[in-house]
Design a protein around this motif. Structure first.
Motif: not given
Length: 301
Positions: A3-12, A231-236
């Motif tokens: 999902s779009a929400r999980s992609f930044p987590v995977i990248v980080l 990635a850190v700019t895409q999540m809390e």
């Protein structure tokens, strides 16, 4: 399908693994003839050249030149101190000392931004300091001076914390511009150290090894930098701070398994304390990020 929400987590997570394993190419490049300063000069200059067309914004640079100078010094200094300490020092020791970030984050927010840390954040500071105390030998730390590599590892965390404060304080500056300032600052500091004969440029290094250095810069350093910063700019902030601890865990495990490093029981306790302190800071960081941006000293904007 991610999902779009999980992609930044995977990248980080991927970027944090790269950072945690960065000692592998650094140790190898040192063995084939590249000293720490020359490696930094070359790799950071390459990254600065790549980011120049992306990050050069004339009007913004003139408006925020003080912030960019601060990023160049703090961010460039953090890269230099961390990389050099990791190349020549004990991997686990360097990584844990670097991860005294809760201490510098709380003290920096208190002294520079006027924050009022709560009990949990002060507990994190105490835990991190006790953990470092145990890692450095407990009471033996008072009878012997810190090694210069320990000082560099500690300095890298302090510089990185200062760099983060300035990063957050200028949200209208695009990420490529901030990264350009950081890479350029490290290259300039490294160049100054080469000119003053702290370490010479490499001589007699085979062409193939130069290829490994360029490959490390483009395929490892650049990917890790862009991945983690994006990635850190895409999540809390709290969530990203927790995930970034993967870097420390990967570094410790890989050093134990691959490099054959060993920790005494008291050192394991010290490492655990630093990790817990990082988790406590990550839990609290969400509440203070907005205040930090609002309170960033005007001289840095």
């Amino acid at each position: 399908m991610f999902s779009a929400r999980s992609f930044p987590v995977i990248v980080l997570v991927f970027a944090s693994v790269l950072w945690g394993l960065s000692w592998l190419p650094l140790k190898y490049l040192e063995q084939v003839g590249f000293n720490g300063i020359s490696l930094l000069l070359i790799s950071q200059a390459i990254l600065a050249i790549i980011f120049l067309p992306l990050g050069f914004r004339g009007a913004l640079i003139l408006t925020h030149y003080r912030s960019l100078i601060a990023i160049s010094i703090a961010g460039g200094g953090a890269i230099l101190c961390f990389t050099y300490a990791l190349m020549y020092g004990d991997i686990i020791r360097v990584m844990v000392l670097f991860y005294l970030l809760p201490v510098w984050g709380v003290l920096g927010g208190w002294l520079l931004l006027g924050e009022r840390p709560d009990l949990i954040r002060w507990c994190g500071v105490v835990l991190a300091l006790l953990g470092a105390f145990l890692l450095l030998g407990g009471t033996k730390a008072f009878s012997s001076s810190l090694s210069w590599l320990d000082v560099l590892a500690l300095s890298s965390g302090l510089c990185f914390a200062l760099n983060n404060i300035v990063f957050r304080g200028v949200p209208d500056l695009p990420l490529p511009t901030k990264l350009l300032a950081m890479f350029l600052g490290c290259a300039l500091i490294s160049g100054l150290l080469v000119i003053t004969n702290v370490q010479p440029l490499p001589h007699g290094v085979p062409l193939a090894h130069w290829g490994w250095l360029v490959g490390y810069t483009l395929c490892w350093l650049m990917v890790a930098n862009i991945g983690s910063q994006w990635a850190v700019t895409q999540m809390e902030a709290g969530r990203s701070s927790i995930i970034i601890i993967v870097e420390l865990v990967v570094a410790v495990i890989s050093a134990l398994v691959i490099a054959g490093e060993r920790l005494m029981p008291v050192e394991w306790v010290g490492c655990s304390m630093v990790v817990i302190a990082a988790v406590l800071e990550a839990i609290r960081v969400e509440d203070v990020n907005v205040d930090r941006i609002e309170k960033t000293p005007e001289m840095w904007r």
